[in-house]
Design a protein around this motif. Structure first.
Motif, short mmCIF file in Angstrom:
data_model
loop_
_atom_site.label_atom_id
_atom_site.label_comp_id
_atom_site.label_asym_id
_atom_site.label_seq_id
_atom_site.Cartn_x
_atom_site.Cartn_y
_atom_site.Cartn_z
N ILE A 6 0.64 -1.33 0.00
CA ILE A 6 -0.10 0.01 -0.08
C ILE A 6 0.99 1.28 -0.06
O ILE A 6 0.75 2.29 -0.81
N CYS A 7 1.64 1.40 0.89
CA CYS A 7 2.92 2.55 0.89
C CYS A 7 3.69 2.44 -0.57
O CYS A 7 3.77 3.69 -0.83
N ILE A 8 4.13 1.44 -1.14
CA ILE A 8 4.83 1.53 -2.31
C ILE A 8 4.00 2.06 -3.32
O ILE A 8 4.50 2.70 -4.30
N ILE A 9 2.97 1.36 -3.48
CA ILE A 9 2.18 1.68 -4.72
C ILE A 9 1.65 3.14 -4.53
O ILE A 9 1.59 3.64 -5.63
N TRP A 45 0.68 6.14 3.13
CA TRP A 45 1.79 5.40 3.72
C TRP A 45 1.59 5.11 5.34
O TRP A 45 1.91 4.34 5.74
N LYS A 46 1.08 6.30 5.97
CA LYS A 46 1.23 6.19 7.40
C LYS A 46 0.34 5.25 8.09
O LYS A 46 1.30 4.86 8.99
N SER A 47 -0.65 4.90 7.66
CA SER A 47 -1.53 4.04 8.43
C SER A 47 -0.89 2.53 8.44
O SER A 47 -0.54 2.03 9.34
N ILE A 50 2.57 2.71 10.53
CA ILE A 50 2.43 2.62 12.02
C ILE A 50 1.85 1.30 12.27
O ILE A 50 2.30 0.76 13.33
N THR A 51 0.93 0.57 11.68
CA THR A 51 0.41 -0.55 11.85
C THR A 51 1.39 -1.67 12.12
O THR A 51 1.40 -2.54 12.81
N MET A 52 2.32 -1.24 10.92
CA MET A 52 3.31 -2.36 10.89
C MET A 52 4.35 -2.42 12.09
O MET A 52 4.81 -3.29 12.81
N MET A 53 4.70 -1.02 12.63
CA MET A 53 5.56 -0.80 13.86
C MET A 53 4.71 -1.35 15.09
O MET A 53 5.42 -1.95 15.80
N GLN A 54 3.39 -1.19 15.24
CA GLN A 54 2.88 -1.64 16.23
C GLN A 54 2.69 -2.94 16.36
O GLN A 54 2.84 -3.74 17.47
N ASN A 55 2.36 -3.95 15.39
CA ASN A 55 2.24 -5.26 15.23
C ASN A 55 3.25 -5.94 15.47
O ASN A 55 3.71 -7.28 15.88
N THR A 68 10.13 7.47 19.03
CA THR A 68 11.24 7.55 18.07
C THR A 68 10.93 7.75 16.70
O THR A 68 11.65 8.63 16.08
N TYR A 69 9.98 7.01 16.13
CA TYR A 69 9.59 7.31 14.77
C TYR A 69 9.03 8.91 14.54
O TYR A 69 9.50 9.21 13.66
#
Length: 143
Positions: A6-9, A45-47, A50-55, A68-69
């Motif tokens: 999703i971020c890349i596209i 890209w943000k959601s 952030i979800t990948m960092m949280q999970n 930190t991010y």
């Protein structure tokens, strides 16, 4: 990996849209529609990030990771204008205002391009972490 896609596209759509907005300045409505396209797709890209960092982190460390991010993000937002101003002076943008457009083009192209590399790497690592967690849960259920 879907979250990183999703971020890349989004970046791959936003980058040429913004480049066209900066380069094709003869038609206001075309430029503004390209800016709108950039924000529509480039802000996606943000959601997922952030979800990948949280999970992928322990719930006790999520606050530290996100702080930190955000700190890193704010540092970049502080340094980028300084770098831009330095380069604008170096390339004589005051005397040749067209240079501002080229600098903006370069900054956004490099930013989107480099971030796609790290979204790809982060997505692969995220996928490994999620698979490992799934396997651990299956082992717990099997016991």
């Amino acid at each position: 990996m879907m979250k990183s896609w999703i971020c890349i596209i989004g970046n791959l759509i936003a980058m040429p849209a913004f480049n066209l907005a900066v380069l094709c300045t003869g038609n206001f409505w075309f430029s503004i529609s390209m800016i709108a396209t950039k924000y529509l797709f480039g802000s996606s890209w943000k959601s997922p990030a952030i979800t990948m960092m949280q999970n992928s982190t322990d719930s006790k460390k999520t606050g530290l990771i996100l702080s930190t991010y955000n700190f890193y993000n704010m540092i970049c937002h502080t340094i980028a204008p300084l770098a831009f101003t330095f380069l604008a002076g170096k390339f004589g943008a005051v005397a040749n205002p067209r240079m501002y457009g080229y600098l903006i083009l370069g900054f956004t192209t490099v930013g989107y391009g480099v971030s796609n590399i790290f979204y790809w790497r982060g997505g692969r690592e995220y996928q490994k972490i999620m698979r490992q967690r799934d396997e651990e849960e299956k082992l717990k259920l099997a016991m």
